[in-house]
Design an enzyme around this catalytic site. Structure first.
Site, PDB file in Angstrom:
ATOM      1  N   TYR A 156       0.841  -1.195   0.000  1.00  0.00           N
ATOM      2  CA  TYR A 156       0.000   0.000   0.000  1.00  0.00           C
ATOM      3  C   TYR A 156       0.869   1.235   0.000  1.00  0.00           C
ATOM      4  O   TYR A 156       2.094   1.173   0.173  1.00  0.00           O
ATOM      5  CB  TYR A 156      -0.947   0.005   1.204  1.00  0.00           C
ATOM      6  CG  TYR A 156      -0.308   0.322   2.533  1.00  0.00           C
ATOM      7  CD1 TYR A 156      -0.442   1.584   3.120  1.00  0.00           C
ATOM      8  CD2 TYR A 156       0.445  -0.642   3.213  1.00  0.00           C
ATOM      9  CE1 TYR A 156       0.147   1.874   4.342  1.00  0.00           C
ATOM     10  CE2 TYR A 156       1.030  -0.353   4.437  1.00  0.00           C
ATOM     11  CZ  TYR A 156       0.881   0.900   4.993  1.00  0.00           C
ATOM     12  OH  TYR A 156       1.470   1.184   6.195  1.00  0.00           O
ATOM     13  N   LYS A 159       6.313  -1.586   2.156  1.00  0.00           N
ATOM     14  CA  LYS A 159       5.081  -1.064   2.764  1.00  0.00           C
ATOM     15  C   LYS A 159       3.974  -2.099   2.525  1.00  0.00           C
ATOM     16  O   LYS A 159       3.086  -1.941   1.681  1.00  0.00           O
ATOM     17  CB  LYS A 159       4.735   0.295   2.158  1.00  0.00           C
ATOM     18  CG  LYS A 159       3.907   1.196   3.075  1.00  0.00           C
ATOM     19  CD  LYS A 159       3.889   2.619   2.554  1.00  0.00           C
ATOM     20  CE  LYS A 159       2.974   3.528   3.355  1.00  0.00           C
ATOM     21  NZ  LYS A 159       3.433   3.749   4.728  1.00  0.00           N
ATOM     22  N   GLU A 172      12.471   2.746  14.233  1.00  0.00           N
ATOM     23  CA  GLU A 172      11.476   3.754  13.841  1.00  0.00           C
ATOM     24  C   GLU A 172      10.306   3.676  14.805  1.00  0.00           C
ATOM     25  O   GLU A 172      10.380   2.988  15.823  1.00  0.00           O
ATOM     26  CB  GLU A 172      11.018   3.518  12.397  1.00  0.00           C
ATOM     27  CG  GLU A 172      10.416   2.140  12.157  1.00  0.00           C
ATOM     28  CD  GLU A 172      10.019   1.912  10.700  1.00  0.00           C
ATOM     29  OE1 GLU A 172       9.909   2.878   9.942  1.00  0.00           O
ATOM     30  OE2 GLU A 172       9.819   0.734  10.332  1.00  0.00           O
ATOM     31  N   LEU A 183      10.875   1.692   7.315  1.00  0.00           N
ATOM     32  CA  LEU A 183      10.221   2.170   6.106  1.00  0.00           C
ATOM     33  C   LEU A 183      10.865   3.488   5.679  1.00  0.00           C
ATOM     34  O   LEU A 183      11.028   4.388   6.504  1.00  0.00           O
ATOM     35  CB  LEU A 183       8.731   2.385   6.356  1.00  0.00           C
ATOM     36  CG  LEU A 183       7.924   2.821   5.128  1.00  0.00           C
ATOM     37  CD1 LEU A 183       7.795   1.669   4.151  1.00  0.00           C
ATOM     38  CD2 LEU A 183       6.559   3.328   5.534  1.00  0.00           C
TER      39      LEU A 183
END
Length: 289
Positions: free
Chosen positions: A30, A144, A176, A200
């Site tokens: 996505y 993702k 993250e 990411l």
């Protein structure tokens, strides 16, 4: 209105077969694209990241960049609101349940728009709390992927604790947030981990680093230890929908003086100026005192 497999329809009329591999396996990727003043933000960079994710799961991109541009323009036009965020969702399609890739199956492509609600001014003035947790996700966090259960569980830890975000640690180093990238300020230097398979590659992350570079803000992209995180002068989170936000406590312990710091104020100001100049034709920028 949403887009699903070649048609624009009301979301109430959109259905996906139960044998879609996104439903059965979480086999898909996505992308989230913010829209300001009906203009997609950094569309080329978002489409590049989408291609990286598709390459990572060995799924052919169903559209060219030109076709994606057209679809993005159409979905923005179909929905109200100057500021939106677009959700693009691509799965490997519908096939008999089998782990191996099916041959000759068209992808499922879904695009929807929702109102973009950026952080309220109050939170930018007061800052938000965060907690930490061990990063127990898989080894390809640079993809993702729609199979987000680990992120969901980690993010829920923050909700359960009354915090904004869960900051993740792996082998003693910062990776993250559950749904964000993380920066810290140590000795007046902006620090953030380098892009790798363990995080990411954020679009807002890129913008913040570009702004730091172009405004001579001392910064380093390198491994950040848990000790550096816990003793930082400031901690910031970035994402496409939250933009740049200050974290003022970590696991209940105050960061700095417990208020948004000078680095956050400078970077947020620069980010808003950049956004205004590129997306809104130079609208006035709110200054945080």
């Amino acid at each position: 209105m949403i887009y699903l497999n070649g048609k624009f329809v009301p979301i109430e009329q959109a259905y996906v077969p139960v044998l879609d591999r996104g439903f059965i396996f979480g086999d898909g990727v996505y992308e989230v694209i913010p829209v300001y003043s009906r203009k997609p933000f950094r569309l080329a960079e978002h489409l590049h990241r989408l291609q990286h994710s598709l390459n990572g799961i060995r799924l052919k991109n169903p559209y060219t960049d030109e076709q994606w541009h057209t679809l993005v323009e159409q979905i923005i036009a179909c929905n109200e609101g100057n500021d939106q965020y677009l959700y693009l969702h691509i799965t490997r399609g519908v096939a008999k349940r089998d782990h191996a890739f099916p041959a000759g199956i068209p992808s499922t492509v879904f695009i929807m728009s929702n109102p973009l609600l950026t952080p309220p001014q109050e939170l930018l003035l007061t800052g938000v709390p965060a907690i930490t947790a061990q990063d127990n996700r898989w080894g390809r966090c640079d993809i993702k992927a729609i199979s987000l259960l680990p992120n969901v569980l980690l993010r829920q830890l923050a909700v359960d604790s009354g915090a904004m975000e869960t900051i993740l640690l792996r082998d003693g180093f910062l990776t993250e947030g559950a749904a964000s990238n993380i920066f810290i300020v140590k000795n007046n230097v902006l620090l953030t981990p380098p892009k790798s398979h363990l995080m990411l590659p954020g679009i807002t992350y890129d913008v913040v680093l570009e702004l730091a570079q172009s405004n001579a803000i001392p910064h380093e992209v390198r491994a950040v230890s848990e000790e550096e995180l816990r003793t930082a002068e400031e901690v910031l989170l970035t994402s496409s929908t939250k933009e740049v936000m200050p974290i003022i406590s970590l696991d209940g312990k105050t960061i700095g003086n417990g208020k948004p710091g000078a680095m956050f104020k400078q970077l947020n100001q620069l980010y808003q100026q950049y956004k205004a100049a590129t997306m809104r034709g130079g609208d006035p920028v709110v200054s945080l005192k």
